[in-house]
Design a protein around this motif. Sequence first.
Motif, short mmCIF file in Angstrom:
data_model
loop_
_atom_site.label_atom_id
_atom_site.label_comp_id
_atom_site.label_asym_id
_atom_site.label_seq_id
_atom_site.Cartn_x
_atom_site.Cartn_y
_atom_site.Cartn_z
N SER A 369 63.90 62.47 48.70
CA SER A 369 63.72 61.12 48.18
C SER A 369 65.08 60.67 47.64
CB SER A 369 62.67 61.13 47.07
OG SER A 369 62.53 59.86 46.50
N ILE A 370 65.50 59.45 47.98
CA ILE A 370 66.88 59.03 47.75
C ILE A 370 66.91 57.76 46.91
CG2 ILE A 370 69.10 58.53 48.85
CD1 ILE A 370 67.53 59.61 51.50
N ASP A 371 67.48 57.84 45.74
CA ASP A 371 67.66 56.70 44.86
C ASP A 371 69.12 56.27 44.98
OD1 ASP A 371 67.67 54.77 42.92
OD2 ASP A 371 67.13 56.09 41.26
N ALA A 372 69.37 55.33 45.89
CA ALA A 372 70.74 54.96 46.21
C ALA A 372 70.74 53.60 46.91
CB ALA A 372 71.37 56.02 47.11
N THR A 373 71.91 53.14 47.28
CA THR A 373 72.02 51.87 47.99
C THR A 373 71.48 52.02 49.41
OG1 THR A 373 74.21 52.32 48.89
CG2 THR A 373 74.11 51.34 46.68
N ASP A 374 71.20 50.90 50.04
CA ASP A 374 70.70 50.94 51.43
C ASP A 374 71.71 51.62 52.35
OD1 ASP A 374 68.41 49.66 50.64
OD2 ASP A 374 69.05 47.67 51.31
N GLN A 375 73.00 51.40 52.09
CA GLN A 375 74.04 52.02 52.92
C GLN A 375 74.00 53.53 52.78
OE1 GLN A 375 78.04 51.53 51.56
NE2 GLN A 375 78.97 52.05 53.52
N GLU A 376 73.87 54.00 51.55
CA GLU A 376 73.83 55.44 51.30
C GLU A 376 72.57 56.08 51.86
OE1 GLU A 376 76.46 54.75 47.26
OE2 GLU A 376 74.28 54.98 47.16
N VAL A 377 71.44 55.38 51.69
CA VAL A 377 70.18 55.88 52.26
C VAL A 377 70.30 55.94 53.78
CG1 VAL A 377 67.73 55.40 52.59
CG2 VAL A 377 68.77 55.04 50.34
N LYS A 408 72.62 57.65 36.97
CA LYS A 408 72.49 56.42 37.75
C LYS A 408 73.42 55.31 37.30
CE LYS A 408 69.16 53.35 39.91
NZ LYS A 408 67.76 53.13 40.27
N PRO A 409 73.64 55.10 35.98
CA PRO A 409 74.57 54.03 35.57
C PRO A 409 75.99 54.21 36.09
CG PRO A 409 73.22 54.74 33.71
CD PRO A 409 72.98 55.72 34.82
N PHE A 410 76.34 55.42 36.52
CA PHE A 410 77.67 55.67 37.04
C PHE A 410 77.75 55.43 38.55
CE2 PHE A 410 77.25 59.15 33.66
CZ PHE A 410 77.56 58.26 32.63
N GLY A 411 76.65 54.95 39.14
CA GLY A 411 76.65 54.65 40.56
C GLY A 411 76.49 55.85 41.47
N VAL A 412 75.96 56.94 40.93
CA VAL A 412 75.82 58.18 41.71
C VAL A 412 74.53 58.13 42.53
CG1 VAL A 412 75.71 60.69 41.61
CG2 VAL A 412 77.01 59.42 39.87
N PRO A 413 74.59 58.39 43.82
CA PRO A 413 73.36 58.53 44.60
C PRO A 413 72.55 59.72 44.09
CG PRO A 413 75.24 58.25 46.05
CD PRO A 413 75.79 58.49 44.68
N LEU A 414 71.29 59.48 43.78
CA LEU A 414 70.42 60.52 43.22
C LEU A 414 69.40 60.94 44.26
CD1 LEU A 414 69.78 58.92 39.70
CD2 LEU A 414 71.69 60.38 40.44
N ILE A 415 69.24 62.23 44.45
CA ILE A 415 68.42 62.76 45.53
C ILE A 415 67.50 63.84 44.98
CG2 ILE A 415 68.47 63.88 47.79
CD1 ILE A 415 71.42 62.84 47.99
N ALA A 416 66.26 63.86 45.43
CA ALA A 416 65.31 64.90 45.01
C ALA A 416 64.73 65.58 46.24
CB ALA A 416 64.19 64.29 44.18
N LEU A 417 64.62 66.90 46.18
CA LEU A 417 63.91 67.64 47.22
C LEU A 417 62.43 67.31 47.13
CD1 LEU A 417 64.08 69.88 49.45
CD2 LEU A 417 63.44 71.50 47.64
N VAL A 418 61.85 66.91 48.24
CA VAL A 418 60.42 66.60 48.30
C VAL A 418 59.70 67.78 48.96
CG1 VAL A 418 58.67 65.03 49.20
CG2 VAL A 418 60.87 64.12 48.43
N THR A 419 58.62 68.22 48.33
CA THR A 419 57.84 69.33 48.87
C THR A 419 56.40 68.89 49.14
OG1 THR A 419 57.13 70.10 46.68
CG2 THR A 419 59.22 70.98 47.53
N ASP A 420 55.68 69.73 49.85
CA ASP A 420 54.24 69.51 50.03
C ASP A 420 53.59 69.60 48.66
OD1 ASP A 420 51.51 69.70 50.50
OD2 ASP A 420 51.70 71.06 52.19
N SER A 421 53.02 68.50 48.20
CA SER A 421 52.58 68.40 46.81
C SER A 421 51.14 68.83 46.55
CB SER A 421 52.73 66.95 46.33
OG SER A 421 51.76 66.12 46.95
N GLN A 422 50.43 69.26 47.58
CA GLN A 422 48.99 69.44 47.43
C GLN A 422 48.59 70.46 46.35
OE1 GLN A 422 47.34 67.11 48.89
NE2 GLN A 422 49.27 66.50 49.84
#
Length: 467
Positions: A369-377, A408-422
């Motif tokens: 999951s990517i919290d970033a600009t459209d370009q970065e995504v 995030k206020p520093f403009g860093v793309p933030l990324i999380a590993l997504v797993t099977d959540s069941q």
Amino acid sequence: MLKQSYFSIAAMFLLLAVSGYSQDNDSIVIRSIFSEALKDNTAEKNLEYLCKKIGGRLCGSPQAEKAVNWSEETLKKMGLDTVYRQELKVRHWVRGEKESAVVQSKSNGNHDLHVCAIGGSIGTGEKGISARVIEVKEFEELQVLGKKNIEGKIVFFNHPADPTFYYTFNAYGGTAKFRVFGATQAARFGAAAVIVRSATLAHDDFPHTGVMHYADTVKQIPAIAVSTNDADLLSGMLAKDPSLKLTIRTICREEPEAVSYNVIGQLKGTEHPEEVIAFGGHIDSWDIGEGAHDDGAGVVQTIEVLRIFKALGIRPKHTLRVVVFMDEEMDQRGAKRYAQSVKDAAPGTDKHIAAIETDRGGFTPTGFSIDATDQEVGKIQSWKKLLLPYGLYNLEKGGSGVDIRDLKPFGVPLIALVTDSQRYFDYQHAASDTFDKVSPRELQLGSASIAALVYLIDKSELKWRSW
């Protein structure tokens, strides 16, 4: 045989460096990353030590201190370029003696419930609290009932998690709010205490703890969580006997704040050492379990990224930094301390080009999951062909994690590993979150997934932001 294998890997990377990279070259490297992860059991052994030798690691506790020492020692043994601690102050909440809750009904007899104090709650005192119970499913019902019906009673928040969501994190928010804010909301109407249905889709006898918050302007009252099976039992007993009483006893308390640490280890970049790719998980966990999925798995996975790079002889262009965060569960002070260090860094240093967090359990990874600009995504999505053979199909714009969100206020793309959540919320914050619930293979698929993404970010020529 081992030496020959090592030199073959090193020769492969030298050949790739000389010939110039392509997607075919990247496929070879990523394949080697997954192969290295899946044939090695270092992460499994590290997780076993955290869970079995140290156990639950609530911030401020002796176990948390042992976990800090273990993290530093483990990183130093890896031969990294730098290993250091970041000091911070943390809360020190102590659970005390085992909690108890007994239903007393003239028509149905007495029943012991499976309960635990909610993190940060005050205790009932030695004598406990005995009172009638009033059941509600929503906060709005408190206003309707009013003080005359609630005052002096124990409010029972019985809001089941919604099973219709495929992604179980979406169901979690709808029920965890009663754990977090229930005591304050009920206290506004004079409640003596609250008992909250555990925030899980599982039906079992394990109560789930977690953090709660009081308001400065409202009286503090005790809060406990009850297992889903016993929440159903209590609800059924109330339907038959509305005048029943519940006696609860908790001896939890708040001790003075303690000194603790984030632990950081890094491999220095060969071309851009001032530019950092950070990744990590949180070492603290709730005290009633072993903190296996939450978040021992994330800690050992991100440490494993550096082991994989070293084992394969990959020297990164940018500095790779693992951050073992402290105090995610209570106040996220480790996250704040790390973000402040980035802000305070000397000009031209600690320029983060990405930050990755893993805190969704050691289950099968499905993407990022990517919290970033459209370009970065879009740039990350362009690597989908390389990641798809390993089940990483989910590369979408979305949230990241609480340990990196202050970047995030520093403009860093933030990324999380997504797993099977069941299955994640079957174990989160419960005594059932133990080492045996983690599949070594699923754990290492997560390690390799993060390492593959770090590799792709490191070799990318994209400048993620302007400094």
